[in-house]
Design a protein around this motif. Structure first.
Motif, mmCIF file in Angstrom:
data_model
loop_
_atom_site.group_PDB
_atom_site.id
_atom_site.type_symbol
_atom_site.label_atom_id
_atom_site.label_comp_id
_atom_site.label_asym_id
_atom_site.label_seq_id
_atom_site.Cartn_x
_atom_site.Cartn_y
_atom_site.Cartn_z
ATOM 1 N N ILE A 1 73.753 5.898 72.636
ATOM 2 C CA ILE A 1 74.422 4.660 73.053
ATOM 3 C C ILE A 1 73.407 3.581 73.379
ATOM 4 N N VAL A 2 72.404 3.896 74.210
ATOM 5 C CA VAL A 2 71.451 2.843 74.575
ATOM 6 C C VAL A 2 70.611 2.410 73.372
ATOM 7 N N GLU A 3 70.267 3.345 72.499
ATOM 8 C CA GLU A 3 69.520 2.953 71.299
ATOM 9 C C GLU A 3 70.369 2.074 70.388
ATOM 10 N N LYS A 4 71.652 2.368 70.286
ATOM 11 C CA LYS A 4 72.558 1.553 69.472
ATOM 12 C C LYS A 4 72.627 0.121 69.994
ATOM 13 N N LEU A 5 72.501 -0.034 71.315
ATOM 14 C CA LEU A 5 72.576 -1.364 71.921
ATOM 15 C C LEU A 5 71.218 -2.045 72.056
ATOM 16 N N ASN A 6 70.218 -1.523 71.352
ATOM 17 C CA ASN A 6 68.910 -2.181 71.249
ATOM 18 C C ASN A 6 67.963 -1.907 72.415
ATOM 19 N N PHE A 7 68.255 -0.895 73.242
ATOM 20 C CA PHE A 7 67.310 -0.515 74.288
ATOM 21 C C PHE A 7 66.065 0.072 73.624
ATOM 22 N N ILE A 8 64.943 -0.059 74.290
ATOM 23 C CA ILE A 8 63.668 0.480 73.830
ATOM 24 C C ILE A 8 63.270 1.623 74.761
ATOM 25 N N LYS A 9 62.790 2.727 74.197
ATOM 26 C CA LYS A 9 62.289 3.806 75.041
ATOM 27 C C LYS A 9 60.918 3.395 75.560
ATOM 28 N N GLU A 10 60.819 3.287 76.878
ATOM 29 C CA GLU A 10 59.583 2.839 77.518
ATOM 30 C C GLU A 10 58.690 4.004 77.928
ATOM 31 N N GLY A 11 59.307 5.171 78.170
ATOM 32 C CA GLY A 11 58.472 6.282 78.592
ATOM 33 C C GLY A 11 59.255 7.518 78.979
ATOM 34 N N PHE A 12 58.503 8.488 79.449
ATOM 35 C CA PHE A 12 59.021 9.783 79.862
ATOM 36 C C PHE A 12 58.447 10.067 81.243
ATOM 37 N N ILE A 13 59.311 10.424 82.194
ATOM 38 C CA ILE A 13 58.860 10.694 83.553
ATOM 39 C C ILE A 13 59.146 12.158 83.879
ATOM 40 N N LYS A 14 58.113 12.900 84.118
ATOM 41 C CA LYS A 14 58.232 14.336 84.393
ATOM 42 C C LYS A 14 58.812 14.553 85.791
ATOM 43 N N GLU A 15 59.819 15.435 85.878
ATOM 44 C CA GLU A 15 60.465 15.814 87.142
ATOM 45 C C GLU A 15 60.786 14.600 88.013
ATOM 46 N N HIS A 16 61.438 13.636 87.432
ATOM 47 C CA HIS A 16 61.734 12.362 88.090
ATOM 48 C C HIS A 16 62.949 12.402 89.006
ATOM 49 N N SER A 17 63.987 13.114 88.605
ATOM 50 C CA SER A 17 65.256 13.108 89.340
ATOM 51 C C SER A 17 65.619 14.522 89.777
ATOM 52 N N TYR A 18 66.249 14.590 90.951
ATOM 53 C CA TYR A 18 66.702 15.901 91.416
ATOM 54 C C TYR A 18 68.135 16.121 90.947
ATOM 55 N N CYS A 19 68.363 17.255 90.310
ATOM 56 C CA CYS A 19 69.686 17.615 89.817
ATOM 57 C C CYS A 19 70.278 18.641 90.790
ATOM 58 N N LYS B 1 66.627 -9.563 78.224
ATOM 59 C CA LYS B 1 67.679 -10.512 77.867
ATOM 60 C C LYS B 1 67.541 -11.033 76.436
ATOM 61 N N SER B 2 66.339 -11.372 76.015
ATOM 62 C CA SER B 2 66.169 -11.923 74.655
ATOM 63 C C SER B 2 66.510 -10.878 73.590
ATOM 64 N N ASP B 3 66.206 -9.607 73.837
ATOM 65 C CA ASP B 3 66.582 -8.558 72.884
ATOM 66 C C ASP B 3 68.094 -8.367 72.862
ATOM 67 N N TRP B 4 68.748 -8.482 74.021
ATOM 68 C CA TRP B 4 70.208 -8.387 74.087
ATOM 69 C C TRP B 4 70.841 -9.537 73.300
ATOM 70 N N GLU B 5 70.303 -10.743 73.451
ATOM 71 C CA GLU B 5 70.832 -11.896 72.725
ATOM 72 C C GLU B 5 70.648 -11.717 71.219
ATOM 73 N N SER B 6 69.506 -11.188 70.792
ATOM 74 C CA SER B 6 69.275 -10.918 69.368
ATOM 75 C C SER B 6 70.267 -9.894 68.837
ATOM 76 N N TYR B 7 70.512 -8.859 69.625
ATOM 77 C CA TYR B 7 71.482 -7.829 69.237
ATOM 78 C C TYR B 7 72.867 -8.449 69.055
ATOM 79 N N GLN B 8 73.271 -9.305 69.999
ATOM 80 C CA GLN B 8 74.598 -9.932 69.907
ATOM 81 C C GLN B 8 74.728 -10.795 68.662
#
Length: 93
Positions: A34-52, A68-75
């Motif tokens: 979903i986020v890739e479809k909406l033009n999000f960019i993968k910025e990184g990977f965080i090891k053991e970042h969140s507690y489940c 914002k400019s990437d969102w406007e381009s996507y639209q």
């Protein structure tokens, strides 16, 4: 996808934000699509970042963002697709 589009529209238009970030469990392939479809960019990977809580352990996180400019381009690209047919990118990999 429509819900996230509405959130992004509100974030950029009404709240005046310049960027939105999404921290996603790398195992959640549907959320990543979903986020890739909406033009999000993968910025990184965080090891053991969140507690489940249900797994009772820390889990890794993929970090995605969109500005914002990437969102406007996507639209614009989406509007063009609806008006003129399929959008063909000039970028060739």
């Amino acid at each position: 996808t429509e819900a996230l589009q509405a959130i992004l529209q509100y974030a950029f238009s009404e709240l005046g934000l310049n960027s939105v970030e999404a921290c996603i469990d790398p195992r959640n392939k549907a959320a990543i699509r979903i986020v890739e479809k909406l033009n999000f960019i993968k910025e990184g990977f965080i090891k053991e970042h969140s507690y489940c809580y249900w797994e009772k352990k820390f889990i890794d996180t993929d970090l995605f963002s969109i500005i914002k400019s990437d969102w406007e381009s996507y639209q614009l690209r989406v509007k063009r697709t609806w008006k003129e047919g399929p959008y063909v990118s000039d970028n060739v990999c």
